[in-house]
Design a protein around this motif. Sequence first.
Motif, mmCIF file in Angstrom:
data_model
loop_
_atom_site.group_PDB
_atom_site.id
_atom_site.type_symbol
_atom_site.label_atom_id
_atom_site.label_comp_id
_atom_site.label_asym_id
_atom_site.label_seq_id
_atom_site.Cartn_x
_atom_site.Cartn_y
_atom_site.Cartn_z
ATOM 1 N N TYR A 91 0.819 -1.217 0.000
ATOM 2 C CA TYR A 91 0.000 0.000 0.000
ATOM 3 C C TYR A 91 0.855 1.271 0.000
ATOM 4 C CZ TYR A 91 -3.905 3.112 1.145
ATOM 5 O OH TYR A 91 -4.842 4.116 1.126
ATOM 6 N N LYS A 92 2.104 1.151 0.365
ATOM 7 C CA LYS A 92 3.024 2.296 0.371
ATOM 8 C C LYS A 92 3.765 2.424 -0.966
ATOM 9 C CE LYS A 92 3.807 1.488 5.280
ATOM 10 N NZ LYS A 92 4.755 0.896 6.238
ATOM 11 N N ALA A 93 3.655 1.419 -1.834
ATOM 12 C CA ALA A 93 4.389 1.414 -3.104
ATOM 13 C C ALA A 93 3.644 2.232 -4.166
ATOM 14 C CB ALA A 93 4.559 -0.024 -3.592
ATOM 15 N N GLY A 94 4.361 2.674 -5.162
ATOM 16 C CA GLY A 94 3.744 3.386 -6.281
ATOM 17 C C GLY A 94 3.104 4.692 -5.866
ATOM 18 N N LYS A 95 2.068 5.077 -6.619
ATOM 19 C CA LYS A 95 1.388 6.330 -6.293
ATOM 20 C C LYS A 95 -0.101 6.080 -6.110
ATOM 21 C CE LYS A 95 0.024 8.547 -10.542
ATOM 22 N NZ LYS A 95 0.075 9.620 -11.458
ATOM 23 N N ALA A 96 -0.709 6.889 -5.261
ATOM 24 C CA ALA A 96 -2.134 6.764 -4.969
ATOM 25 C C ALA A 96 -2.965 7.064 -6.214
ATOM 26 C CB ALA A 96 -2.519 7.699 -3.831
ATOM 27 N N VAL A 97 -4.084 6.351 -6.348
ATOM 28 C CA VAL A 97 -5.003 6.538 -7.463
ATOM 29 C C VAL A 97 -6.411 6.690 -6.897
ATOM 30 C CG1 VAL A 97 -5.957 5.471 -9.545
ATOM 31 C CG2 VAL A 97 -3.575 5.060 -8.941
ATOM 32 N N LYS A 98 -7.131 7.709 -7.363
ATOM 33 C CA LYS A 98 -8.521 7.869 -6.945
ATOM 34 C C LYS A 98 -9.340 6.705 -7.485
ATOM 35 C CE LYS A 98 -8.351 12.875 -6.791
ATOM 36 N NZ LYS A 98 -8.822 14.126 -7.358
ATOM 37 N N GLN A 99 -10.378 6.319 -6.760
ATOM 38 C CA GLN A 99 -11.177 5.169 -7.166
ATOM 39 C C GLN A 99 -11.738 5.320 -8.585
ATOM 40 O OE1 GLN A 99 -14.163 3.940 -4.329
ATOM 41 N NE2 GLN A 99 -14.408 1.959 -5.323
ATOM 42 N N GLY A 105 -4.535 -3.355 -13.852
ATOM 43 C CA GLY A 105 -3.170 -3.525 -13.362
ATOM 44 C C GLY A 105 -2.868 -2.756 -12.095
ATOM 45 N N ASP A 106 -3.761 -1.847 -11.686
ATOM 46 C CA ASP A 106 -3.565 -1.135 -10.414
ATOM 47 C C ASP A 106 -3.837 -2.088 -9.250
ATOM 48 O OD1 ASP A 106 -2.935 1.267 -11.670
ATOM 49 O OD2 ASP A 106 -4.966 2.089 -11.460
ATOM 50 N N LEU A 107 -3.187 -1.837 -8.141
ATOM 51 C CA LEU A 107 -3.453 -2.599 -6.927
ATOM 52 C C LEU A 107 -4.619 -1.963 -6.189
ATOM 53 C CD1 LEU A 107 0.230 -3.091 -5.692
ATOM 54 C CD2 LEU A 107 -1.267 -4.834 -6.699
ATOM 55 N N VAL A 108 -5.543 -2.783 -5.700
ATOM 56 C CA VAL A 108 -6.681 -2.292 -4.920
ATOM 57 C C VAL A 108 -6.605 -2.914 -3.528
ATOM 58 C CG1 VAL A 108 -8.195 -1.714 -6.841
ATOM 59 C CG2 VAL A 108 -8.176 -4.055 -5.995
ATOM 60 N N PHE A 109 -6.860 -2.081 -2.514
ATOM 61 C CA PHE A 109 -6.633 -2.479 -1.125
ATOM 62 C C PHE A 109 -7.911 -2.405 -0.299
ATOM 63 C CE2 PHE A 109 -2.639 -1.100 -2.858
ATOM 64 C CZ PHE A 109 -1.736 -2.036 -2.378
ATOM 65 N N PHE A 110 -7.990 -3.324 0.665
ATOM 66 C CA PHE A 110 -9.179 -3.448 1.499
ATOM 67 C C PHE A 110 -8.779 -3.697 2.949
ATOM 68 C CE2 PHE A 110 -9.953 -4.823 -2.796
ATOM 69 C CZ PHE A 110 -11.146 -4.214 -3.124
ATOM 70 N N ASN A 111 -9.699 -3.351 3.848
ATOM 71 C CA ASN A 111 -9.545 -3.626 5.270
ATOM 72 C C ASN A 111 -10.491 -4.779 5.604
ATOM 73 O OD1 ASN A 111 -9.677 -3.752 8.045
ATOM 74 N ND2 ASN A 111 -9.998 -1.564 8.342
ATOM 75 N N ALA A 155 -6.306 2.621 -3.724
ATOM 76 C CA ALA A 155 -5.631 1.975 -4.847
ATOM 77 C C ALA A 155 -4.282 2.633 -5.077
ATOM 78 C CB ALA A 155 -6.494 2.061 -6.111
ATOM 79 N N ARG A 156 -3.364 1.852 -5.628
ATOM 80 C CA ARG A 156 -2.022 2.342 -5.931
ATOM 81 C C ARG A 156 -1.635 1.887 -7.337
ATOM 82 N NH1 ARG A 156 -0.359 5.876 -2.056
ATOM 83 N NH2 ARG A 156 1.784 5.438 -2.613
ATOM 84 N N ARG A 157 -0.909 2.734 -8.029
ATOM 85 C CA ARG A 157 -0.398 2.396 -9.350
ATOM 86 C C ARG A 157 1.104 2.184 -9.240
ATOM 87 N NH1 ARG A 157 -2.934 6.036 -13.169
ATOM 88 N NH2 ARG A 157 -4.618 4.531 -12.823
ATOM 89 N N VAL A 158 1.528 0.969 -9.497
ATOM 90 C CA VAL A 158 2.957 0.650 -9.462
ATOM 91 C C VAL A 158 3.525 0.476 -10.872
ATOM 92 C CG1 VAL A 158 2.905 -0.353 -7.144
ATOM 93 C CG2 VAL A 158 2.534 -1.828 -9.125
#
Length: 160
Positions: A91-99, A105-111, A155-158
């Motif tokens: 979640y700290k990698a790449g750059k943040a992406v608005k939903q 290919g973007d990473l999507v994160f959940f709790n 989400a993050r774009r790596v």
Amino acid sequence: MGISMKISKLMVLGISLLMLLAALFSPVSNKAEASVSWGQEVTEVAKRYMGVKYKAAGTTPKGFDASGFTQYVFDKSAADIKLPRTSKDQYKAGKAVKQKDIKEGDLVFFNTSGKGVSFVGISLGKDKFIAVTVSKGVSINSMKTKYWKDRYVGARRVLK
């Protein structure tokens, strides 16, 4: 050797030469490879593992956990990106992406644990993502379902 035999050989040679030139200078042959984006390439690699079962701390096709799956896929794809091991670190990698701007290919994160980022998947675009879940293994999921919508973190774009 008769004249007809010589003509036949020359025709075969000429046709072969024309086919070789067509292949070398065909705009399709070079553009087909370039038309696949890094995101498409990553998701195609991810889809190869559909059905692989969940395994706690798993990092190989013998069994994956969520971040082990994303780490493995990005490493094995042509993008050759080395992701950190845990979903929190990914979640700290790449750059943040608005939903609304998430791409394939973007990473999507959940709790999923109630303690912040605890789950990661790879966006397929159009509100779909591929991830490994305990119940279904590597499978395609919808971010629109209540379960995932309620747990979405970011989400993050790596990929470049």
